[in-house]
Design an enzyme around this catalytic site. Structure first.
Site, PDB file in Angstrom:
ATOM      1  CB  ILE A 164     -11.522  -9.392  -4.829  1.00 37.15           C
ATOM      2  CG1 ILE A 164     -10.036  -8.644  -4.913  1.00 37.15           C
ATOM      3  CG2 ILE A 164     -12.063  -9.041  -6.342  1.00 37.15           C
ATOM      4  CD1 ILE A 164      -9.026  -9.305  -5.928  1.00 37.15           C
ATOM      5  CB  ALA A 165      -9.497 -10.373  -0.416  1.00 34.29           C
ATOM      6  N   GLY A 168      -8.668  -8.568   4.986  1.00 34.55           N
ATOM      7  CA  GLY A 168      -7.823  -9.239   5.929  1.00 34.55           C
ATOM      8  C   GLY A 168      -7.795  -8.289   7.021  1.00 34.55           C
ATOM      9  CB  ALA A 209      -4.271  -4.697   3.654  1.00 31.95           C
ATOM     10  CB  VAL A 252      -6.842  -7.756  -2.000  1.00 35.04           C
ATOM     11  CG1 VAL A 252      -6.404  -7.789  -3.450  1.00 35.04           C
ATOM     12  CG2 VAL A 252      -5.828  -7.894  -0.988  1.00 35.04           C
ATOM     13  CE  LYS A 268      -2.635  -7.822   0.484  1.00 35.51           C
ATOM     14  NZ  LYS A 268      -2.027  -8.801   1.348  1.00 35.51           N
ATOM     15  CG  ASP A 273      -0.074 -14.097   8.120  1.00 34.98           C
ATOM     16  OD1 ASP A 273      -0.303 -15.049   8.871  1.00 34.98           O
ATOM     17  OD2 ASP A 273      -0.943 -13.433   7.785  1.00 34.98           O
TER      18      ASP A 273
END
Length: 629
Positions: free
Chosen positions: A16-17, A19, A22, A24, A39, A133
């Site tokens: 779903i994500a 970065g 990492a 997710v 994650k 962050d």
């Protein structure tokens, strides 16, 4: 990762994500039967034992945070080198999505969004945790309106023992939100989070980032050397105390910022109250929030050494002279000594003036302007000015053609030592990347390919396709080969597989027509048997499996039972038989029997003739007429 079970407990679902450190995934906690977010660190990071140990330590610290505005951390694990966190799953959008849709937004709305963020950061700071962050992508907004801050402890874990140096240290964080001290030496405290929160507030108020540049290094340089501008310069009409709040939070000198997020939260609530009261100007509040000092620019190594020399020289030259020794009164010798002292003082002042001029100005020259010139022409012009040239890394530029000078250090017109060196940056031209070929890749593979091509993933639309397997990319928008700016969004169209088919009712209809229709829909139609039927004509469909109305997918099988028509039976001869015996014979074969008297009948009750005649083949159940004599 999709489909894998980590530590026998977490079944990984779709990603779903993604970065920089990492990815997710949505996952199912098999043990507790609940949906969670997992994650998973990228393999290059998880392979570092020292990093993994810091990650575990900080994950445990983050898990101790219990706050309604913090994404809860449930578990941490290492499944054969796959280091992961199990966290609360938030269904919704990010603050970045809100900025895209609503910014610039009214200050009351911006502060309402910031309050829960600062509340979460304040809880972390009280627990001794620094986020490091803070950015809109790490602020999640659930469908029910709850605001949650994610990624607590992850950035701290990455850089807990790392210092940033000019020779290759690691700089952690998103460059648009980096506090100056993080850029300079990589060390930070809670005030680094305060700075990043101030930048986020600026972005909510204006819809723009305070510092932009063609490269991350240029943006980081601006964080160190340039103040965040007042939001009212982009959005006129904002109250002065809102400008002051942003200035306080983003002061380059961290000693002028609020000590932690809790202090900034208190200041935000004061400003929120003033806005709610409709106060256009509040000089006292503005003065309270305005930083009192201006952070000095951070000198480089040579400048720091020169500054120290200058300070030592200044102290020596400005120290008060010792008191003069007592002297006896005399006549003319005293006047001579006074004249001599005056001359010496004048010479000293003149020497000091000349020395100061030389130190501050005389030994410097102005850097010639060479921006936009070719490399050779710029080198010649700098050489004519008596300056040395060195070439740094090349940089992309939207305005300067490739091969020409895009920047110099010192900048044009700035002072440089006679015979000194000017660093020249040559333009690479406009930074552009081609959309890679994505057709046939899975959605995850396509996102990875876009990241490697320096492009951003936009959205995904699902579409039925008879030719592209389910889960694979059909096309992209813009299409493959299109040249785009870096980080431009690329949307994907992903196959849902063939469109489902609602099975039509073919019972009683021609089987050949049914088979042709099934083939056209991509279904596997088969005749599994043929049977006699008194109700369905020969070649018609008696039954279907599955039945009509069922939703099927391409390749699914449909079985048909087809009629051979009525079963035919040979008509026996019963001529000459008594009516009872003849009737019993025919009815035993499944016929219906009707009788009538033949013309000229004698009333004997014997069969004179039959219709149909003996030997005819007729459907079972047909009627046989007997003529009696």
């Amino acid at each position: 990762m999709t489909g894998r079970v980590l530590e026998g407990r977490y079944r990984i679902g779709p990603r779903i994500a993604r970065g920089g450190m990492a990815s997710v995934y949505e996952a199912t906690d098999i043990r507790l039967d609940r949906t969670v977010a997992i994650k998973i660190m990228h393999p290059g990071l998880g392979d570092d034992d020292e990093f993994a140990a810091r990650f575990v330590r900080e994950a445990r610290s983050a898990a101790r945070l219990s706050h309604p505005n913090v994404v809860a951390v449930y578990d941490q694990g290492d499944d054969h080198g796959t280091v992961f966190l199990a966290m609360e799953l938030i269904d919704g959008i990010t603050l970045r999505d809100v900025i895209r849709k609503e910014a610039p937004m009214p200050p009351a709305r911006a502060l309402a969004l910031m309050e829960p963020v600062l509340s979460a950061l304040a809880a972390a700071h009280r627990a001794g945790l620094i986020h490091r962050d803070v950015k809109p992508e790490n602020v999640l907004i659930a469908d029910d309106g709850r605001v949650k801050v994610a990624d607590f402890g992850l950035a701290r874990a990455v850089s807990a023992d790392t210092q940033h140096t000019a020779t290759g240290g690691v700089l952690i964080g998103t460059v648009s939100y980096l506090a100056p001290e993080l850029v300079i030496d990589g060390r930070a405290d809670a005030r680094a989070d305060v700075y990043a929160a101030g930048v986020v507030l600026f972005e909510l108020l204006t819809g723009a980032k305070p510092h932009e540049g063609e490269t991350p290094i240029q943006v980081a340089y601006k964080h160190v050397h340039d103040d965040v501008p007042a939001p009212s310069t982009l959005e006129p009409g904002l109250p002065p105390y809102v400008d002051a709040l942003v200035a306080r939070a983003t002061a380059r000198d961290r000693s002028l910022r609020p000590a932690d997020a809790g202090v900034l939260l208190h200041q935000v609530r004061r400003v929120t109250h003033a806005l709610a009261e409709g106060v256009a100007e509040d000089p006292e509040l503005t003065q309270d929030l305005t930083p009192l000092l201006v952070a000095p620019p951070v000198p480089d190594g040579d400048q720091r050494e020169e500054t120290r020399d200058l300070e030592r020289t200044t102290r020596l030259r400005t120290s008060p002279p010792p008191p003069p020794a007592p002297a006896r009164r005399t006549g003319r010798p005293r006047r001579r000594r006074g004249l001599l002292a005056t001359v010496l003082a004048v010479l000293l002042v003149a020497g000091l003036a000349v020395g100061s001029w030389w130190f501050f100005d005389g030994r410097y020259t102005s850097t010639p302007g060479v921006l936009g010139m070719t490399k050779a022409a710029a080198a010649q012009k700098l050489a004519d000015a008596g300056l040395e040239v060195e070439y740094g890394d090349q940089a992309y530029s939207e305005t300067v053609p490739a091969g020409r000078v895009v920047a110099t250090d010192p900048a044009p017109g700035d002072q440089v030592l006679d015979g000194g060196t000017v660093a020249v940056t040559i333009s690479l031209g406009k930074e552009r990347y081609d959309v890679p070929k994505l057709k046939g890749l899975t959605e995850d593979e396509a996102q990875d390919a876009l990241a490697q091509a320096h492009l951003a993933y936009g959205t995904t639309k699902d579409r039925w396709s008879d030719t592209v397997p389910e889960g694979q990319v059909i096309t992209s928008s813009p299409k493959a080969g299109t040249t785009l700016r870096p980080d431009a969004a690329v949307d994907l169209v992903v196959s849902k597989g063939p469109k489902p088919v609602r099975l039509k009712d073919w019972v009683g209809k021609d089987a050949d027509d049914a088979l042709a229709w099934l083939r056209a829909k991509g279904l596997d139609g088969k005749v599994v048997s043929e049977e006699y039927s008194d109700t369905v004509a020969d070649g018609g469909v008696i039954s279907m499996d599955p039945p009509s109305g069922t939703t099927l997918h391409r390749g699914d099988a449909v079985q048909l039972v087809v009629s051979k028509g009525p079963e035919l039976v040979d008509v026996p001869s019963v001529r000459g038989q008594g009516v009872d015996a003849a009737t019993q014979t025919l009815e035993g074969l499944g016929f219906h029997v009707e009788t009538r008297q033949a013309p000229g009948s004698l009333g004997l009750g014997f069969v004179f003739s039959q219709d149909p005649e003996a030997g005819a083949r007729v459907p079972r159940g047909s009627t046989i007429t007997l003529n009696l004599i």
